[in-house]
Design a protein around this motif. Structure first.
Motif, short mmCIF file in Angstrom:
data_model
loop_
_atom_site.label_atom_id
_atom_site.label_comp_id
_atom_site.label_asym_id
_atom_site.label_seq_id
_atom_site.Cartn_x
_atom_site.Cartn_y
_atom_site.Cartn_z
N SER A 148 0.82 -1.21 0.00
CA SER A 148 0.00 0.00 0.00
C SER A 148 0.85 1.26 0.00
CB SER A 148 -0.94 0.01 1.21
OG SER A 148 -0.20 -0.01 2.43
N ARG A 185 -8.90 0.67 -4.85
CA ARG A 185 -9.57 0.12 -3.68
C ARG A 185 -10.97 -0.38 -4.04
NH1 ARG A 185 -9.85 0.12 1.96
NH2 ARG A 185 -7.89 1.26 2.22
N GLU A 210 -5.81 -3.42 3.09
CA GLU A 210 -4.63 -2.94 2.37
C GLU A 210 -3.50 -2.79 3.36
OE1 GLU A 210 -5.67 0.56 0.08
OE2 GLU A 210 -6.70 -0.68 -1.43
#
Length: 223
Positions: free
Chosen positions: A126, A138, A154
């Motif tokens: 991430s 996302r 994430e």
């Protein structure tokens, strides 16, 4: 935490393409370390960690870190059946690794029957988001997680962001599934084990669950 004291053992398998960062995630979670260069997994590596899922209930987590390369698949497939949890890991900067997640999920699902594996979807690296290297949004990842019926997280092994939370989320979901009867302790299956020496204390800790449905399986009652 005394590593000799645990009530349950959960076997968790790391799934995903080669180089998505599965080994780095485990290194960060179990040792709080990040190595710029880490040897590619050959076959399967093992890691152990302990987590208290609720007061007095300790879980020994045995992680199976599988190689993502196709040439090792015949080896790694043999470990699917004895897993109760799975992290489906993709590299947020590698679109192909995301596209292959459904294949990983299906491959495991078909081989674990009649047992059940509790999954979570993990978007690794991430930290690439701030560097303009993100190739999977996302929204896309959350949509896929919804299709698979699993949570999405994430994380970054490099910075440590959300790593602990992701592993603990999966562990607690497995524990909840065990307590609700969705996952059952079964002879000949090593996905979940109960420590024999903890029988008396464990039964006491489960006293508050006496009102649960009669088909709920309580770990040490089968020992």
């Amino acid at each position: 935490m005394d590593s000799t004291l645990w009530q349950y053992q959960f076997r968790i398998i790391m799934l995903g393409d080669s180089t998505v960062g599965k080994s780095s995630l485990l290194k960060r979670y179990t040792e709080n370390l990040f190595l710029e260069s880490i040897n590619e997994t050959v076959g399967v590596d093992f890691y152990v960690h302990f987590l208290e899922v609720e007061p007095g209930v300790r879980v020994k987590l045995q992680f199976w870190d599988t190689a993502g390369q196709e040439r090792f698949r015949s080896v790694t497939r043999s470990y699917y059946r004895n897993s109760v949890g799975g992290l489906l890991v993709f590299d947020m900067s590698n679109r192909a690794s995301f596209d292959h997640i459904k294949e990983w999920h299906t491959e495991v699902w078909e081989r674990v029957q009649p047992h059940r594996v509790v999954f979570i979807l993990v978007g690794q690296k991430s930290d690439m988001d701030t560097k303009g290297g993100r190739m999977v949004s996302r929204e896309e990842a959350e949509k896929l997680a919804g299709q698979l019926g699993v949570p999405y997280a994430e994380v970054s092994a490099r910075t440590g962001q959300n790593v602990k939370e992701a592993f603990e989320l999966l562990t607690r979901r497995v524990y909840q599934a065990l307590m609700s009867g969705e996952v059952e302790l079964q002879e000949g299956w090593d996905g979940v084990k109960c420590a024999p020496h903890s029988l008396q204390a464990h039964r006491a800790s489960l006293a508050h669950l006496e009102t649960t449905p009669k088909n709920t399986k309580k770990c040490c009652e089968k020992m």
